[in-house]
Design a protein around this motif. Sequence first.
Motif, PDB file in Angstrom:
ATOM      1  N   GLY A   1       0.830  -1.192   0.000  1.00 54.76           N
ATOM      2  CA  GLY A   1       0.000   0.000   0.000  1.00 54.76           C
ATOM      3  C   GLY A   1       0.865   1.243   0.000  1.00 54.76           C
ATOM      4  O   GLY A   1       1.152   1.822   1.063  1.00 54.76           O
ATOM      5  N   TRP A   2       1.278   1.681  -1.175  1.00 54.44           N
ATOM      6  CA  TRP A   2       2.257   2.755  -1.289  1.00 54.44           C
ATOM      7  C   TRP A   2       1.753   4.068  -0.697  1.00 54.44           C
ATOM      8  O   TRP A   2       2.534   4.924  -0.291  1.00 54.44           O
ATOM      9  CB  TRP A   2       2.631   2.971  -2.754  1.00 54.44           C
ATOM     10  CG  TRP A   2       3.329   1.823  -3.383  1.00 54.44           C
ATOM     11  CD1 TRP A   2       2.777   0.828  -4.134  1.00 54.44           C
ATOM     12  CD2 TRP A   2       4.726   1.517  -3.323  1.00 54.44           C
ATOM     13  NE1 TRP A   2       3.735  -0.064  -4.551  1.00 54.44           N
ATOM     14  CE2 TRP A   2       4.943   0.341  -4.065  1.00 54.44           C
ATOM     15  CE3 TRP A   2       5.824   2.151  -2.722  1.00 54.44           C
ATOM     16  CZ2 TRP A   2       6.200  -0.230  -4.221  1.00 54.44           C
ATOM     17  CZ3 TRP A   2       7.073   1.579  -2.875  1.00 54.44           C
ATOM     18  CH2 TRP A   2       7.259   0.404  -3.617  1.00 54.44           C
ATOM     19  N   MET A   3       0.429   4.245  -0.645  1.00 57.48           N
ATOM     20  CA  MET A   3      -0.122   5.524  -0.191  1.00 57.48           C
ATOM     21  C   MET A   3      -0.308   5.599   1.323  1.00 57.48           C
ATOM     22  O   MET A   3      -0.583   6.678   1.857  1.00 57.48           O
ATOM     23  CB  MET A   3      -1.487   5.761  -0.844  1.00 57.48           C
ATOM     24  CG  MET A   3      -1.476   5.846  -2.352  1.00 57.48           C
ATOM     25  SD  MET A   3      -3.170   5.900  -2.992  1.00 57.48           S
ATOM     26  CE  MET A   3      -3.753   7.455  -2.319  1.00 57.48           C
ATOM     27  N   ALA A   4      -0.188   4.483   2.028  1.00 53.56           N
ATOM     28  CA  ALA A   4      -0.631   4.413   3.420  1.00 53.56           C
ATOM     29  C   ALA A   4       0.052   5.441   4.318  1.00 53.56           C
ATOM     30  O   ALA A   4      -0.614   6.199   5.029  1.00 53.56           O
ATOM     31  CB  ALA A   4      -0.402   2.997   3.954  1.00 53.56           C
TER      32      ALA A   4
ATOM     33  N   MET B   1      -5.650   2.050   2.154  1.00 49.86           N
ATOM     34  CA  MET B   1      -6.564   2.473   3.216  1.00 49.86           C
ATOM     35  C   MET B   1      -6.697   1.400   4.299  1.00 49.86           C
ATOM     36  O   MET B   1      -6.797   1.708   5.483  1.00 49.86           O
ATOM     37  CB  MET B   1      -7.932   2.805   2.623  1.00 49.86           C
ATOM     38  CG  MET B   1      -7.954   4.036   1.717  1.00 49.86           C
ATOM     39  SD  MET B   1      -7.353   5.556   2.513  1.00 49.86           S
ATOM     40  CE  MET B   1      -5.621   5.600   1.975  1.00 49.86           C
ATOM     41  N   ILE B   2      -6.698   0.144   3.900  1.00 52.77           N
ATOM     42  CA  ILE B   2      -6.764  -0.942   4.890  1.00 52.77           C
ATOM     43  C   ILE B   2      -5.530  -0.906   5.783  1.00 52.77           C
ATOM     44  O   ILE B   2      -5.619  -1.002   7.019  1.00 52.77           O
ATOM     45  CB  ILE B   2      -6.900  -2.307   4.187  1.00 52.77           C
ATOM     46  CG1 ILE B   2      -8.279  -2.422   3.530  1.00 52.77           C
ATOM     47  CG2 ILE B   2      -6.693  -3.451   5.188  1.00 52.77           C
ATOM     48  CD1 ILE B   2      -8.437  -3.660   2.675  1.00 52.77           C
ATOM     49  N   ILE B   3      -4.351  -0.769   5.164  1.00 55.44           N
ATOM     50  CA  ILE B   3      -3.117  -0.713   5.946  1.00 55.44           C
ATOM     51  C   ILE B   3      -3.124   0.499   6.867  1.00 55.44           C
ATOM     52  O   ILE B   3      -2.729   0.413   8.032  1.00 55.44           O
ATOM     53  CB  ILE B   3      -1.897  -0.673   4.995  1.00 55.44           C
ATOM     54  CG1 ILE B   3      -1.761  -2.002   4.258  1.00 55.44           C
ATOM     55  CG2 ILE B   3      -0.616  -0.364   5.770  1.00 55.44           C
ATOM     56  CD1 ILE B   3      -0.686  -2.010   3.202  1.00 55.44           C
TER      57      ILE B   3
ATOM     58  N   VAL C   1      -5.572  -0.267   9.931  1.00 53.68           N
ATOM     59  CA  VAL C   1      -5.244  -1.336  10.880  1.00 53.68           C
ATOM     60  C   VAL C   1      -3.894  -1.149  11.547  1.00 53.68           C
ATOM     61  O   VAL C   1      -3.655  -1.713  12.623  1.00 53.68           O
ATOM     62  CB  VAL C   1      -5.288  -2.718  10.197  1.00 53.68           C
ATOM     63  CG1 VAL C   1      -6.651  -2.981   9.593  1.00 53.68           C
ATOM     64  CG2 VAL C   1      -4.207  -2.835   9.121  1.00 53.68           C
ATOM     65  N   ALA C   2      -3.004  -0.359  10.949  1.00 49.42           N
ATOM     66  CA  ALA C   2      -1.663  -0.212  11.512  1.00 49.42           C
ATOM     67  C   ALA C   2      -1.656   0.829  12.626  1.00 49.42           C
ATOM     68  O   ALA C   2      -2.067   1.970  12.413  1.00 49.42           O
ATOM     69  CB  ALA C   2      -0.675   0.190  10.431  1.00 49.42           C
ATOM     70  N   PRO C   3      -1.204   0.470  13.821  1.00 50.85           N
ATOM     71  CA  PRO C   3      -1.114   1.450  14.906  1.00 50.85           C
ATOM     72  C   PRO C   3       0.082   2.366  14.699  1.00 50.85           C
ATOM     73  O   PRO C   3       0.995   2.058  13.938  1.00 50.85           O
ATOM     74  CB  PRO C   3      -0.917   0.571  16.146  1.00 50.85           C
ATOM     75  CG  PRO C   3      -0.236  -0.651  15.622  1.00 50.85           C
ATOM     76  CD  PRO C   3      -0.771  -0.876  14.243  1.00 50.85           C
ATOM     77  N   PRO C   4       0.095   3.531  15.363  1.00 48.03           N
ATOM     78  CA  PRO C   4       1.253   4.424  15.251  1.00 48.03           C
ATOM     79  C   PRO C   4       2.503   3.764  15.832  1.00 48.03           C
ATOM     80  O   PRO C   4       2.436   2.764  16.538  1.00 48.03           O
ATOM     81  CB  PRO C   4       0.840   5.651  16.085  1.00 48.03           C
ATOM     82  CG  PRO C   4      -0.640   5.562  16.216  1.00 48.03           C
ATOM     83  CD  PRO C   4      -0.971   4.100  16.207  1.00 48.03           C
ATOM     84  N   GLY C   5       3.637   4.368  15.544  1.00 45.65           N
ATOM     85  CA  GLY C   5       4.893   3.858  16.101  1.00 45.65           C
ATOM     86  C   GLY C   5       5.620   2.956  15.139  1.00 45.65           C
ATOM     87  O   GLY C   5       5.770   3.263  13.953  1.00 45.65           O
ATOM     88  N   ASP C   6       6.059   1.814  15.642  1.00 48.60           N
ATOM     89  CA  ASP C   6       6.843   0.883  14.842  1.00 48.60           C
ATOM     90  C   ASP C   6       6.137   0.462  13.568  1.00 48.60           C
ATOM     91  O   ASP C   6       6.783   0.234  12.538  1.00 48.60           O
ATOM     92  CB  ASP C   6       7.166  -0.367  15.666  1.00 48.60           C
ATOM     93  CG  ASP C   6       8.368  -0.163  16.581  1.00 48.60           C
ATOM     94  OD1 ASP C   6       9.046   0.871  16.425  1.00 48.60           O
ATOM     95  OD2 ASP C   6       8.606  -1.019  17.440  1.00 48.60           O
ATOM     96  N   ALA C   7       4.810   0.343  13.636  1.00 45.27           N
ATOM     97  CA  ALA C   7       4.082  -0.197  12.492  1.00 45.27           C
ATOM     98  C   ALA C   7       4.278   0.675  11.255  1.00 45.27           C
ATOM     99  O   ALA C   7       4.491   0.163  10.153  1.00 45.27           O
ATOM    100  CB  ALA C   7       2.598  -0.324  12.832  1.00 45.27           C
ATOM    101  N   TYR C   8       4.219   2.000  11.424  1.00 46.12           N
ATOM    102  CA  TYR C   8       4.360   2.866  10.261  1.00 46.12           C
ATOM    103  C   TYR C   8       5.776   2.844   9.712  1.00 46.12           C
ATOM    104  O   TYR C   8       5.984   2.823   8.495  1.00 46.12           O
ATOM    105  CB  TYR C   8       3.935   4.295  10.610  1.00 46.12           C
ATOM    106  CG  TYR C   8       2.441   4.474  10.576  1.00 46.12           C
ATOM    107  CD1 TYR C   8       1.735   4.296   9.382  1.00 46.12           C
ATOM    108  CD2 TYR C   8       1.735   4.788  11.722  1.00 46.12           C
ATOM    109  CE1 TYR C   8       0.361   4.429   9.349  1.00 46.12           C
ATOM    110  CE2 TYR C   8       0.355   4.923  11.700  1.00 46.12           C
ATOM    111  CZ  TYR C   8      -0.328   4.756  10.510  1.00 46.12           C
ATOM    112  OH  TYR C   8      -1.684   4.884  10.472  1.00 46.12           O
TER     113      TYR C   8
END
Length: 549
Positions: A146-149, A399-401, A404-411
Amino acid sequence: MDVPSETQPLLRPAPAKVQRKVINDIPVEGYLPVQDESGRNILDDVPDEKKQIGLASAVMLIFNRVIGTGVFAAPSVILRSSGSVGMTFVMWILGALVAAAGTAVYVEFGTGLPRSGGEKTYMEYIYRRPRFMITCFYAVYGILIGWMAVNSVVIGEYTLNALAIQPTTVNVRVVAFLCSTFCLIAHGAFLNYGLKLQDALGFFKLFVLLIITISGLFSLAGVPGFAVRAGYDVPHNFTWSSFWEGSDIGLNAFITGMYNVVWAYSGYSNANYALSEVRDPVRTIRRAAPLAMILVAVAFLSVNVAYFAVVSKQDMLGGGTMAAALLFRNIFGPATERILSAVIALSVLGNLMSILFSQGRVVQELGREGVLPLSSFFASNKPFNAPFAGLFTQWLVSMIIMVVAPPGDAYLFIVNFSLYPLTIFNLLISGGLLLLYTPAFKSYEWCPPFRAWKSAVLFFFLSHVVLAILPMIPPSPGSDTYEHLPYWSHVVIAMSIGLLSIIYWFVFFYWIPKTRGYRIVQEIVLQDDGVPRNVLRNIPNRSGDEGHA
């Protein structure tokens, strides 16, 4: 073999023989395929009315992709790795050389294979055996990344800052969703207007960067009204002693800094993803890509001069604040923060539009290959004479990514995960280009209108060998990649997805055909909008045909 002119693609259509085909009970016109020795189609035949992109739009397609938030934020990050102002400029110049080599590689491929798809098209041309494997390998990444996430979240944060609204997890995502959906509608339903807006945002960014550069140079020259305001440190970054003071020549710090610089320059391949929609693609890509990257390199270097002319080294290193925010504060006062937030939001909007435009075409090209389920859906230009299905797929995954992805390490993980496959693709195509120069690949008759210097191709290849290995090296103490995840986690996940793609190919394109006694061939059919795509046919094996499956 004579080198063709820039107005002639390397692979030219043979006279087409038209025949009737039936797809989903609907008769359509089909062309006999022009194929390479592996049976794969290697040229494009998109109608001229589909070619909407001229020179200016191609330049802005690249410029918008490269210039996002990096030009505002990266200088502080690079300074922390380099240790000195002088080494910072050394890294930016080396990064420009890597980008120049990469641009040359993609221009050579773009003039030789002037069709959409970027790395997908080039890897298919080079790595023809086993059949369909490289397409499946690329397809899974093309659909799932998801390049836009991440940049959707960035635009949400800066839009709220510009409106003086306190950002929260919910309202940031709501704004991010709305901005991304706006990009989808603009490019999916109003193609001409979307391109014009994308171009306008690119020129707006050029104007903003020009203002930053002039402000810094005026401050350096002592022009009245541009002096550093009272209460802020007056920098002395360009005296010889301070210019190199604190230089960190350690290998780990240097490679880390270069890693960030190289990715700040990434995006030079963006027009290659949409070459089927470029007017006179061979001539255009030869001019657009170098021009765009010259603008980018000049912008990065001149803006860095402006930052260091106005902001002290200590301020740049402290607090993690964007260098652009410090420049605006030091010259125009802290009240300009909201204006800068709006500027950055518009910059990222142009970046989002550029990403969606190109990656939507990549998904469409995957559909045109016929190797994915619902290929006709992905290949379609319905209902608005644009690749809405491909754009929608990229938008949906992003948009899904994002949700569902929380802030911090996930991004940070998402960023690294999306960049690592691109490293591998660049490694494969630059290495493949070196192979095309060898006698072993003489039968390919690779002789495009533009040839990159072999030394530039080798330099690009070796730089990506380093970028591929670097994430596997344990970071030095105190500089962990993630707070909670292992430093190698994004590499393992990226490789695992690559393994899944190989398993998909093995099952559906090797094992099942072999056990059921048929081979797969591609045929070209025309969609009702005149755009060709491939369909797969299962042909029963005759005696001795097993090797062709």
